[in-house]
Design a protein around this motif. Structure first.
Motif, PDB file in Angstrom:
ATOM      1  N   ALA A  42     -91.359 -56.868 -52.945  1.00 45.36           N
ATOM      2  CA  ALA A  42     -92.619 -56.613 -52.720  1.00 45.36           C
ATOM      3  C   ALA A  42     -93.002 -54.934 -53.116  1.00 45.36           C
ATOM      4  CB  ALA A  42     -92.897 -57.019 -50.998  1.00 45.36           C
ATOM      5  N   GLU A  43     -93.970 -54.911 -53.170  1.00 49.83           N
ATOM      6  CA  GLU A  43     -94.498 -53.509 -53.539  1.00 49.83           C
ATOM      7  C   GLU A  43     -95.004 -53.057 -52.077  1.00 49.83           C
ATOM      8  OE1 GLU A  43     -96.457 -52.209 -56.785  1.00 49.83           O
ATOM      9  OE2 GLU A  43     -94.869 -53.309 -58.241  1.00 49.83           O
ATOM     10  N   SER A  44     -94.962 -51.619 -51.914  1.00 50.20           N
ATOM     11  CA  SER A  44     -95.254 -51.376 -50.572  1.00 50.20           C
ATOM     12  C   SER A  44     -96.907 -51.166 -50.873  1.00 50.20           C
ATOM     13  CB  SER A  44     -94.726 -49.858 -50.610  1.00 50.20           C
ATOM     14  OG  SER A  44     -95.245 -49.405 -49.287  1.00 50.20           O
ATOM     15  N   PRO A  45     -97.688 -51.492 -49.826  1.00 49.84           N
ATOM     16  CA  PRO A  45     -99.219 -51.593 -49.719  1.00 49.84           C
ATOM     17  C   PRO A  45     -99.538 -50.018 -49.316  1.00 49.84           C
ATOM     18  CG  PRO A  45     -98.463 -52.786 -47.768  1.00 49.84           C
ATOM     19  CD  PRO A  45     -97.218 -52.589 -48.708  1.00 49.84           C
ATOM     20  N   LEU A  46     -98.496 -49.197 -48.595  1.00 49.83           N
ATOM     21  CA  LEU A  46     -98.699 -48.027 -48.479  1.00 49.83           C
ATOM     22  C   LEU A  46     -98.371 -47.140 -49.829  1.00 49.83           C
ATOM     23  CD1 LEU A  46     -96.338 -47.873 -45.411  1.00 49.83           C
ATOM     24  CD2 LEU A  46     -98.661 -48.212 -45.423  1.00 49.83           C
ATOM     25  N   SER A  47     -98.739 -45.877 -49.899  1.00 52.77           N
ATOM     26  CA  SER A  47     -98.576 -45.249 -51.264  1.00 52.77           C
ATOM     27  C   SER A  47     -97.384 -44.733 -51.006  1.00 52.77           C
ATOM     28  CB  SER A  47     -99.461 -44.030 -51.016  1.00 52.77           C
ATOM     29  OG  SER A  47     -99.602 -43.165 -50.130  1.00 52.77           O
ATOM     30  N   ASP A  48     -96.390 -45.020 -49.758  1.00 51.83           N
ATOM     31  CA  ASP A  48     -95.173 -44.132 -49.698  1.00 51.83           C
ATOM     32  C   ASP A  48     -93.925 -45.382 -50.688  1.00 51.83           C
ATOM     33  OD1 ASP A  48     -96.871 -43.543 -48.003  1.00 51.83           O
ATOM     34  OD2 ASP A  48     -95.583 -43.112 -46.556  1.00 51.83           O
ATOM     35  N   GLU A  49     -93.110 -44.657 -50.918  1.00 54.57           N
ATOM     36  CA  GLU A  49     -91.989 -45.696 -51.197  1.00 54.57           C
ATOM     37  C   GLU A  49     -90.830 -46.017 -50.202  1.00 54.57           C
ATOM     38  OE1 GLU A  49     -88.717 -44.173 -54.273  1.00 54.57           O
ATOM     39  OE2 GLU A  49     -90.377 -43.277 -54.840  1.00 54.57           O
ATOM     40  N   LEU A  50     -90.576 -47.246 -50.604  1.00 50.88           N
ATOM     41  CA  LEU A  50     -89.762 -47.917 -49.301  1.00 50.88           C
ATOM     42  C   LEU A  50     -88.296 -47.160 -49.191  1.00 50.88           C
ATOM     43  CD1 LEU A  50     -89.416 -51.668 -50.332  1.00 50.88           C
ATOM     44  CD2 LEU A  50     -90.961 -50.486 -48.913  1.00 50.88           C
ATOM     45  N   THR A  51     -87.847 -47.003 -48.076  1.00 47.61           N
ATOM     46  CA  THR A  51     -86.613 -46.270 -47.826  1.00 47.61           C
ATOM     47  C   THR A  51     -85.344 -47.240 -48.533  1.00 47.61           C
ATOM     48  OG1 THR A  51     -87.735 -45.063 -45.928  1.00 47.61           O
ATOM     49  CG2 THR A  51     -85.055 -45.354 -45.879  1.00 47.61           C
ATOM     50  N   SER A  52     -84.438 -46.756 -48.686  1.00 45.89           N
ATOM     51  CA  SER A  52     -83.274 -47.556 -49.342  1.00 45.89           C
ATOM     52  C   SER A  52     -82.765 -48.389 -48.228  1.00 45.89           C
ATOM     53  CB  SER A  52     -82.392 -46.880 -50.201  1.00 45.89           C
ATOM     54  OG  SER A  52     -81.485 -46.053 -49.098  1.00 45.89           O
ATOM     55  N   LEU A  53     -82.126 -49.801 -48.482  1.00 49.58           N
ATOM     56  CA  LEU A  53     -81.363 -50.532 -47.554  1.00 49.58           C
ATOM     57  C   LEU A  53     -80.159 -49.596 -47.209  1.00 49.58           C
ATOM     58  CD1 LEU A  53     -80.992 -53.394 -46.467  1.00 49.58           C
ATOM     59  CD2 LEU A  53     -79.661 -54.115 -48.307  1.00 49.58           C
ATOM     60  N   GLN A  54     -79.646 -48.909 -47.833  1.00 41.89           N
ATOM     61  CA  GLN A  54     -78.658 -48.092 -47.644  1.00 41.89           C
ATOM     62  C   GLN A  54     -78.748 -47.295 -46.365  1.00 41.89           C
ATOM     63  OE1 GLN A  54     -75.557 -46.907 -50.405  1.00 41.89           O
ATOM     64  NE2 GLN A  54     -75.442 -45.014 -49.303  1.00 41.89           N
ATOM     65  N   ASP A  55     -79.928 -46.669 -46.692  1.00 43.52           N
ATOM     66  CA  ASP A  55     -80.303 -45.518 -45.566  1.00 43.52           C
ATOM     67  C   ASP A  55     -80.646 -46.219 -44.308  1.00 43.52           C
ATOM     68  OD1 ASP A  55     -79.584 -43.149 -47.000  1.00 43.52           O
ATOM     69  OD2 ASP A  55     -81.577 -42.993 -47.612  1.00 43.52           O
ATOM     70  N   ILE A  56     -81.487 -47.375 -44.452  1.00 40.97           N
ATOM     71  CA  ILE A  56     -81.977 -48.225 -43.126  1.00 40.97           C
ATOM     72  C   ILE A  56     -80.950 -48.778 -42.544  1.00 40.97           C
ATOM     73  CG2 ILE A  56     -83.189 -49.981 -42.567  1.00 40.97           C
ATOM     74  CD1 ILE A  56     -85.305 -49.746 -44.938  1.00 40.97           C
ATOM     75  N   THR A  57     -79.806 -48.968 -42.901  1.00 43.82           N
ATOM     76  CA  THR A  57     -78.820 -49.661 -42.395  1.00 43.82           C
ATOM     77  C   THR A  57     -77.494 -48.557 -42.205  1.00 43.82           C
ATOM     78  OG1 THR A  57     -77.739 -50.456 -44.508  1.00 43.82           O
ATOM     79  CG2 THR A  57     -79.223 -51.933 -43.290  1.00 43.82           C
ATOM     80  N   ASN A  58     -77.552 -47.547 -42.585  1.00 42.05           N
ATOM     81  CA  ASN A  58     -76.541 -46.470 -42.187  1.00 42.05           C
ATOM     82  C   ASN A  58     -76.931 -45.314 -41.284  1.00 42.05           C
ATOM     83  OD1 ASN A  58     -73.832 -47.445 -43.466  1.00 42.05           O
ATOM     84  ND2 ASN A  58     -75.539 -47.977 -44.796  1.00 42.05           N
ATOM     85  N   TYR A  59     -78.330 -45.157 -41.113  1.00 38.16           N
ATOM     86  CA  TYR A  59     -78.776 -44.004 -40.137  1.00 38.16           C
ATOM     87  C   TYR A  59     -79.552 -44.642 -38.983  1.00 38.16           C
ATOM     88  CZ  TYR A  59     -80.698 -39.409 -39.584  1.00 38.16           C
ATOM     89  OH  TYR A  59     -81.218 -38.264 -38.963  1.00 38.16           O
ATOM     90  N   ASN A  60     -78.513 -45.021 -37.747  1.00 40.34           N
ATOM     91  CA  ASN A  60     -79.394 -45.772 -36.768  1.00 40.34           C
ATOM     92  C   ASN A  60     -79.422 -44.985 -35.708  1.00 40.34           C
ATOM     93  OD1 ASN A  60     -77.833 -47.893 -38.759  1.00 40.34           O
ATOM     94  ND2 ASN A  60     -79.756 -48.474 -38.337  1.00 40.34           N
ATOM     95  N   ASN A  61     -80.247 -45.375 -34.778  1.00 39.74           N
ATOM     96  CA  ASN A  61     -80.345 -44.993 -33.284  1.00 39.74           C
ATOM     97  C   ASN A  61     -80.048 -46.423 -32.563  1.00 39.74           C
ATOM     98  OD1 ASN A  61     -80.296 -42.461 -32.754  1.00 39.74           O
ATOM     99  ND2 ASN A  61     -82.616 -42.353 -33.093  1.00 39.74           N
ATOM    100  N   PHE A  62     -78.768 -46.639 -31.945  1.00 36.90           N
ATOM    101  CA  PHE A  62     -78.638 -47.844 -31.084  1.00 36.90           C
ATOM    102  C   PHE A  62     -77.087 -47.431 -30.174  1.00 36.90           C
ATOM    103  CE2 PHE A  62     -78.257 -52.696 -32.131  1.00 36.90           C
ATOM    104  CZ  PHE A  62     -78.448 -52.787 -30.495  1.00 36.90           C
ATOM    105  N   TYR A  63     -77.781 -46.529 -29.080  1.00 37.24           N
ATOM    106  CA  TYR A  63     -76.840 -45.977 -28.209  1.00 37.24           C
ATOM    107  C   TYR A  63     -75.794 -46.832 -27.678  1.00 37.24           C
ATOM    108  CZ  TYR A  63     -79.141 -41.399 -28.351  1.00 37.24           C
ATOM    109  OH  TYR A  63     -79.540 -40.116 -28.529  1.00 37.24           O
ATOM    110  N   GLU A  64     -76.268 -48.291 -27.469  1.00 36.57           N
ATOM    111  CA  GLU A  64     -75.133 -48.859 -26.999  1.00 36.57           C
ATOM    112  C   GLU A  64     -73.777 -48.980 -27.629  1.00 36.57           C
ATOM    113  OE1 GLU A  64     -78.309 -49.521 -27.216  1.00 36.57           O
ATOM    114  OE2 GLU A  64     -79.031 -51.000 -25.696  1.00 36.57           O
ATOM    115  N   PHE A  65     -73.868 -48.745 -29.041  1.00 39.60           N
ATOM    116  CA  PHE A  65     -72.874 -48.727 -29.714  1.00 39.60           C
ATOM    117  C   PHE A  65     -72.226 -47.094 -30.010  1.00 39.60           C
ATOM    118  CE2 PHE A  65     -74.498 -52.614 -31.103  1.00 39.60           C
ATOM    119  CZ  PHE A  65     -73.365 -53.341 -31.035  1.00 39.60           C
TER     120      PHE A  65
END
Ligand SMILES: Nc1nc2c(c(=O)[nH]1)N[C@H]1C(S)=C(S)[C@@H](COP(=O)(O)O)O[C@H]1N2
Ligand SMILES: [Mo]
Length: 328
Positions: free
Chosen positions: A63-86
């Motif tokens: 899918a193309e982003s409807p925002l003018s912004d580029e998508l963040t990569s899957l790698q960044d989304i899944t390796n830079y997280n806030n999840f304090y339980e872990f």
């Protein structure tokens, strides 16, 4: 949808090995100095990024982003997280989630409703899933653009039939032991209990009813066309794109309707720093830093932060007549 759900490696590990691994983790936690040495080692040798292994649930990633912004990569989304339980280390979450079991999973819907109900994750995945590409802004000053998969929270609220006196919706994250809905879930790694987190668990959040019913408010079951990676709040998490990221509570097990503003983890922890509303607002600085700009993960430099994270046209009306410096 989700027919080809992949069997997780933890499900096919035989029980003896599995139990052994558990007692190993326990023993490790007792050896304080070994843990500290491990932390220093990990700090000096950051783990390589983890590949995502959750099942594909659609062809959303083209899918193309409807925002003018580029998508963040899957790698960044899944390796830079806030999840304090872990872990409180953003790059330290992904390496810890492998044993987090997300089946069976149910969400208990209770409080001021006609009839308290348990919703199984399978039923929630049968609700029409849509892709929503949203900006995501953490209160710490970084941001991403994420192609979520999910459905409007309003669809679940309509099924739940809250009473007319219900004015707020409270959410709770899974935290070890029995899921309050009754499902027996094994504890996650560290029992999903990071004693160094510095915040009380279970993590709780809340929305006003009109915010919860807003069409932008999502229950997300995946991202980039895949089932939700554990580190992003599997199997189902809230996404409220015009609010700071901490409102978007992960791994939800309970949704309760109330007539009073429910407690929320960060506003309980530091009420002068974090409020109930937490709408993205470049004009209201955090007591310790400005909120005027943000660092988009994957980019250099900083961008201006937009009021309501760029969703003002859709949501500003919810706060008409409210002093947003007071209701931060
Ligand atoms: N249960 C739970 N939910 C949580 C958090 C958390 O620590 N525990 N962190 C919040 C914060 S501060 C942010 S910025 C987002 C991060 O989501 P992401 O890791 O998918 O980007 O999750 C939010 N939801
Ligand atoms: Mo955050």
């Amino acid at each position: 949808m989700a027919e080809d759900t992949k069997i997780r490696s933890s499900e096919i590990t035989d029980e003896a090995t599995y139990l052994n691994r558990r007692s190993f983790i326990k023993a490790g936690a007792l050896a304080g100095s070994a843990v500290a040495t491990g932390a220093l080692y990990r700090y000096l040798n950051p783990p390589p990024p983890r590949e995502v292994s959750t099942a594909k649930i659609g062809d959303f990633s083209e899918a193309e982003s409807p925002l003018s912004d580029e998508l963040t990569s899957l790698q960044d989304i899944t390796n830079y997280n806030n999840f304090y339980e872990f872990s409180t280390d953003k790059r330290g979450v992904a390496p810890l989630v492998d044993d987090f079991e997300v089946r069976p999973w149910t969400i208990a819907v209770d409080g001021l409703v006609e009839q308290p109900t348990l919703f199984g994750i399978e039923d929630l995945l049968k609700i029409d899933q849509e892709e929503r590409i949203y900006r995501f802004r953490c209160v710490e000053g970084w941001s991403m653009v994420i192609p979520w998969v999910g459905f409007p929270l309003s669809k679940l609220i309509e099924k739940a039939k809250p009473l007319s006196k219900a004015r707020y919706v409270a959410f709770q994250t899974y935290y070890g032991g029995a899921n309050p809905s009754g499902a027996q879930l094994p504890p996650g790694p560290n029992g999903m209990g990071n004693i160094f987190a510095g915040i009380p668990f279970p993590y709780v959040e809340g929305l006003r009813m009109d915010e919860a019913m807003h069409p932008l408010t999502l229950l997300a079951t995946g991202l980039y066309g895949r089932l939700m990676p554990a580190q992003n709040g599997a199997p189902i998490r809230l996404v409220v794109p015009w609010k700071y990221g901490f409102k978007s509570i992960k791994s939800v097990v309970r949704i309760s309707f109330t007539d009073e503003e429910p407690p929320t983890t960060w506003s309980k922890q530091a009420p002068n720093e974090y409020g109930f509303y937490s709408n993205v607002n470049p004009d209201v600085p955090h007591p310790r830093w400005s909120q005027a700009t943000e660092r988009r993960i994957g980019e250099y430099g900083r961008r201006e932060t937009l009021p309501f994270n760029g969703y003002g046209e859709e949501v500003a009306g919810l706060y008409k007549g409210m002093d947003l410096k007071r209701y931060y």
